[in-house]
Motif scaffolding. Structure first.
Motif, mmCIF file in Angstrom:
data_model
loop_
_atom_site.group_PDB
_atom_site.id
_atom_site.type_symbol
_atom_site.label_atom_id
_atom_site.label_comp_id
_atom_site.label_asym_id
_atom_site.label_seq_id
_atom_site.Cartn_x
_atom_site.Cartn_y
_atom_site.Cartn_z
ATOM 1 N N GLY A 1 2.412 4.886 7.990
ATOM 2 C CA GLY A 1 1.335 3.933 7.713
ATOM 3 C C GLY A 1 1.536 3.098 6.478
ATOM 4 N N GLU A 2 1.954 3.725 5.379
ATOM 5 C CA GLU A 2 2.176 2.944 4.159
ATOM 6 C C GLU A 2 3.466 2.145 4.311
ATOM 7 O OE1 GLU A 2 4.372 6.804 3.136
ATOM 8 O OE2 GLU A 2 2.753 6.138 4.441
ATOM 9 N N ALA B 1 0.820 -1.221 0.000
ATOM 10 C CA ALA B 1 0.000 0.000 0.000
ATOM 11 C C ALA B 1 0.849 1.265 0.000
ATOM 12 C CB ALA B 1 -0.968 0.001 1.188
ATOM 13 N N GLY B 2 1.847 1.300 -0.903
ATOM 14 C CA GLY B 2 2.771 2.416 -0.923
ATOM 15 C C GLY B 2 2.328 3.610 -1.735
ATOM 16 N N TYR B 3 1.359 3.433 -2.620
ATOM 17 C CA TYR B 3 0.945 4.520 -3.494
ATOM 18 C C TYR B 3 -0.155 5.365 -2.857
ATOM 19 C CZ TYR B 3 3.467 2.022 -7.198
ATOM 20 O OH TYR B 3 4.434 1.397 -7.945
ATOM 21 N N SER B 4 -0.259 6.611 -3.292
ATOM 22 C CA SER B 4 -1.306 7.498 -2.748
ATOM 23 C C SER B 4 -2.692 6.973 -3.081
ATOM 24 C CB SER B 4 -1.129 8.915 -3.299
ATOM 25 O OG SER B 4 -1.169 8.919 -4.716
ATOM 26 N N ARG B 5 -2.837 6.270 -4.198
ATOM 27 C CA ARG B 5 -4.154 5.729 -4.556
ATOM 28 C C ARG B 5 -4.615 4.663 -3.563
ATOM 29 N NH1 ARG B 5 -0.754 4.391 -8.892
ATOM 30 N NH2 ARG B 5 -0.108 2.200 -9.013
ATOM 31 N N HIS B 6 -3.668 4.005 -2.891
ATOM 32 C CA HIS B 6 -4.057 3.057 -1.844
ATOM 33 C C HIS B 6 -4.744 3.798 -0.696
ATOM 34 C CE1 HIS B 6 -0.808 0.370 -3.608
ATOM 35 N NE2 HIS B 6 -1.862 -0.406 -3.577
ATOM 36 N N ARG B 7 -4.201 4.948 -0.326
ATOM 37 C CA ARG B 7 -4.782 5.718 0.774
ATOM 38 C C ARG B 7 -6.158 6.259 0.383
ATOM 39 N NH1 ARG B 7 -2.475 7.628 5.570
ATOM 40 N NH2 ARG B 7 -0.441 6.792 4.966
ATOM 41 N N LYS C 1 0.614 -5.368 7.327
ATOM 42 C CA LYS C 1 1.513 -4.862 6.282
ATOM 43 C C LYS C 1 1.477 -3.344 6.184
ATOM 44 C CE LYS C 1 -0.651 -7.620 3.376
ATOM 45 N NZ LYS C 1 -1.039 -8.389 2.165
ATOM 46 N N ALA C 2 0.309 -2.766 6.428
ATOM 47 C CA ALA C 2 0.139 -1.317 6.312
ATOM 48 C C ALA C 2 -0.982 -0.884 7.251
ATOM 49 C CB ALA C 2 -0.203 -0.936 4.871
ATOM 50 N N ASN C 3 -0.881 0.335 7.743
ATOM 51 C CA ASN C 3 -1.924 0.897 8.599
ATOM 52 C C ASN C 3 -2.147 2.346 8.166
ATOM 53 O OD1 ASN C 3 -3.591 1.966 10.555
ATOM 54 N ND2 ASN C 3 -2.549 0.967 12.269
ATOM 55 N N LEU C 4 -3.118 2.534 7.269
ATOM 56 C CA LEU C 4 -3.308 3.841 6.655
ATOM 57 C C LEU C 4 -4.134 4.790 7.515
ATOM 58 C CD1 LEU C 4 -3.668 2.863 2.886
ATOM 59 C CD2 LEU C 4 -1.634 3.296 4.268
ATOM 60 N N THR C 5 -4.415 4.395 8.760
ATOM 61 C CA THR C 5 -4.933 5.369 9.723
ATOM 62 C C THR C 5 -3.781 6.244 10.234
ATOM 63 O OG1 THR C 5 -4.621 3.946 11.664
ATOM 64 C CG2 THR C 5 -6.717 3.739 10.469
ATOM 65 N N LEU C 6 -2.553 5.780 10.001
ATOM 66 C CA LEU C 6 -1.358 6.513 10.437
ATOM 67 C C LEU C 6 -0.893 7.461 9.338
ATOM 68 C CD1 LEU C 6 0.579 3.523 12.052
ATOM 69 C CD2 LEU C 6 -0.899 5.186 13.178
ATOM 70 N N GLN D 1 -9.576 5.298 2.326
ATOM 71 C CA GLN D 1 -10.449 6.315 2.905
ATOM 72 C C GLN D 1 -11.871 6.195 2.385
ATOM 73 O OE1 GLN D 1 -8.183 9.799 1.867
ATOM 74 N NE2 GLN D 1 -6.870 9.673 3.679
ATOM 75 N N ALA D 2 -12.019 5.718 1.156
ATOM 76 C CA ALA D 2 -13.350 5.602 0.560
ATOM 77 C C ALA D 2 -14.023 4.264 0.874
ATOM 78 C CB ALA D 2 -13.258 5.796 -0.953
#
Length: 631
Positions: A579-580, A501-507, A569-574, A511-512
């Motif tokens: 997070g990524e 989940a390294g790309y901005s599109r993952h975030r 692997k990733a925590n995009l709340t951070l 979020q959606a």
């Protein structure tokens, strides 16, 4: 690494016993050590096989190989695991020995299902008039096809040509499985039927997952006389990695991190996660599997210790055998730290750092005072000197090359020097002017990127080509010297962003649509990596007679990451920078890395500033007119 090609003609007047000059030239750049051609004719069809070898392993073995029954084999791959290949053995010969002993098509599929490592191949079965070909599950090796003359001929090749005829004549062969053509039948029907043997995942209970692009999707871009069908026996290759874990958590995620966005994350932020026993165990397991993947990719290279005593070079003159595409970001830093664990201590490692000129500056006439030319290194022509001169600091007149990846690259170099001060780390500053970019794109790079044709493909393809070429400058405290990397193996970090989940599109997706949406995005990323990235990067890097290797796409690494729930692997709340790619950042901390463990993701086209050097109003997905230029 090899350049492999098979040209097939069903019409005697269209058959040529020589490849076109430009195609032959492009293949030889991939395999500069030995070349060979072989013709096979059955009366109703003719095949010309052409092989060009970059020697990296075992005894130098010319391709194509032919056995006593007339079978012919071309192999562009590396067997890292799955089939036993001794250090002194050549994997091309080992693979052909196995193929020659295969009794039926299921044996052939079983063989390729076992191979762990990147590959593409072409195999001609003389007795049945079958031509087999395909790419590995991830598509780490390029293979293109080109159908022409209303079914009178076709060609399979590692690389295409710059053509002035119909656009998109060369197309990437999908990494959907292995294909087979019945050449005898094709001469009768004048229709090319591609039999597909797809990848499938096998569970203990039954077949639960099939990995095959829609047959109509594969056929869509092919001429009307070419069709793709599943093989009648419904045979398949066994998928080399486990399915993605789609599990969702039962409770909200713990953050271990301040919710105050104004407080920047620190190394202690990451260390707090490692206080948890389970997390630490998972991270250690990840480090081990990734370390083994790196080790496999740097073994069996011809090194100085294999030379006779009178040939051994002094330590200060030893050449690097391994280079890393290096931005100083988390992916390349972890690869460098792990490579350091396995490469002999007295062998340098080349860190290839590319920058594109951001603004014009006047170069002072006295800039040569501290420079000396190094013996046995590439001599850059004097007229190009000022265009490629290295930037030594932000206050220097060479600030036009002080792009973000150069700044983080230098910082990363200092971290690596702290981890292992005994290692010679060759930080190669590769500086590219607008004029050089435009000239070499037109004459050398354009056809390597195609059939991909977007602005993003242009930016990344050109940046990777210049970086992997390895011509630049070594900057030390007292001098700047010209340098050309001699390393034949180039490690890259591709595959980390897609899986972690390294790309901005993952975030954006998270979020959606939450973790369920994030899982689907990761599945899509890995599923399309063969067509979106890997064929292009293989063609671009191999053009220098070098081999791209992808530790993050090692089968065991992917299987481990696929088996983990997404929140490990990733925590995009951070926040960004934590997070990524969380598991990779935790691994970096365990390996002793510091500031680089917290660097946010920055795309290569922006970090190197190639995206800003020409047009600024383009979208990444736009068709790129610059790739339409025909030399």
């Amino acid at each position: 690494m090899c350049g492999i090609c098979c040209s097939v003609s069903f019409s005697a007047e269209n058959f040529s016993k020589e490849l076109k000059e430009d195609l032959l030239y492009n293949l030889m750049r991939r395999g500069p050590n030995i070349s060979k051609q072989l013709s096979k004719s059955d009366g109703s069809y003719q095949c010309l096989f052409s092989g060009h070898v970059l020697h990296l392993r075992g005894v130098l073995t010319a391709q194509p190989l032919e056995d006593e029954r007339g079978n012919v084999f071309l192999w562009n791959g590396e067997v890292f695991s799955g089939i036993k290949v001794e250090a002194e053995e050549n994997d091309t010969q080992i693979m052909f020995n196995y193929l020659s002993s295969c009794e039926d098509e299921s044996d052939i599929l079983s063989l390729f299902s076992k191979v762990q490592g990147p590959w593409s191949f072409i195999y001609y079965q003389a007795s049945s008039h079958y031509l087999w070909f395909g790419r590995d599950f991830f598509g780490r090796r390029s293979l293109l096809w080109h159908f022409s003359n209303l079914g009178k001929s076709f060609c399979l090749s590692s690389v295409g040509t710059q053509t002035s005829g119909v656009a998109n004549e060369w197309q990437e062969i999908p990494a959907s499985g292995v294909f087979r053509i019945d050449l005898k039948s094709t001469t009768i029907t004048r229709c090319v039927v591609l039999k597909l043997y797809p990848w499938k995942y096998i569970s203990r209970e039954n077949i639960v997952e099939e990995c095959v692009n829609s047959l109509t999707q594969i056929s869509a871009d092919l001429p009307a006389f070419v069709s793709v069908v599943l093989n009648e026996a419904k045979l398949f290759l066994e998928k080399p990695v486990v399915p993605l874990n789609m599990l969702l958590p039962q409770a909200p995620l713990e953050t271990h991190c301040s919710s105050n966005a104004s407080i920047p994350p620190t190394r202690e932020t990451l260390q707090a996660f490692l206080a948890d026993g389970h997390t630490k165990e998972v991270v250690q397991q990840f480090i081990h599997v990734l370390s083994v993947a790196v080790k496999r990719r740097i073994l069996y290279l011809p090194r100085d210790e294999n030379l006779a005593p009178n040939e051994v070079l002094k330590m200060c003159e030893r050449k690097a055998n391994v280079a890393i595409l290096f931005s100083g970001g988390i992916d390349s830093m972890v690869i460098a730290a792990l490579a350091d664990c396995h490469i002999p201590l007295d062998e340098p490692i080349d860190l290839l750092n590319v920058a594109f000129m951001t603004e014009k500056k006047t170069i002072p006439t006295n800039c040569n005072k501290k420079r000396s030319k190094q013996k046995n290194h590439h001599e850059i022509p004097s007229e190009d000197f000022t265009k490629n001169v290295a930037a030594t600091d932000d206050d220097s007149p060479y600030k036009q090359f002080s792009v973000p990846d150069r700044i983080t690259g230098r910082a990363g170099l200092k971290e690596l020097q702290v981890i292992n001060p005994s290692r010679i780390w060759n930080f190669v500053e590769i500086n590219v002017s607008l004029e050089e970019l435009q000239e070499l794109r037109r004459t050398q790079i354009c056809h390597l990127i195609r059939p991909l044709d977007t602005v993003l493909d242009d930016s990344i393809g050109c940046a990777v080509w210049f970086a992997s070429r390895g011509i630049g400058w070594l900057v030390t405290q007292d001098k700047v010297k010209s340098y050309q990397s001699s390393a034949k193996v180039v490690l890259t970090g591709i595959g980390a962003d897609e899986q972690l989940a390294g790309y901005s599109r993952h975030r954006v997706r998270f979020q959606a649509h939450g973790l369920e949406g994030l899982n689907k995005e990761i599945m899509m990323e890995l599923g399309r990596i063969s067509s979106r990235n890997l064929g292009r990067d293989d063609r671009v890097i191999s053009d220098h007679g070098k081999e791209a290797r992808f530790p993050f796409l090692d089968e065991n690494v992917v299987s481990l990451l696929n088996s983990l729930p997404v929140w490990e692997k990733a925590n995009l709340t951070l926040p960004r920078g934590v997070g990524e790619k969380l598991i990779l950042r935790l691994a970096a901390v365990e390996l002793g890395l510091t500031a680089s463990a917290l660097l946010p993701k920055r795309a290569m086209q922006f970090g190197s500033r190639i995206a800003k050097i020409e047009k600024n109003d383009e979208k990444a997905s736009d068709k790129c007119g610059r790739l339409q230029i025909i030399s």
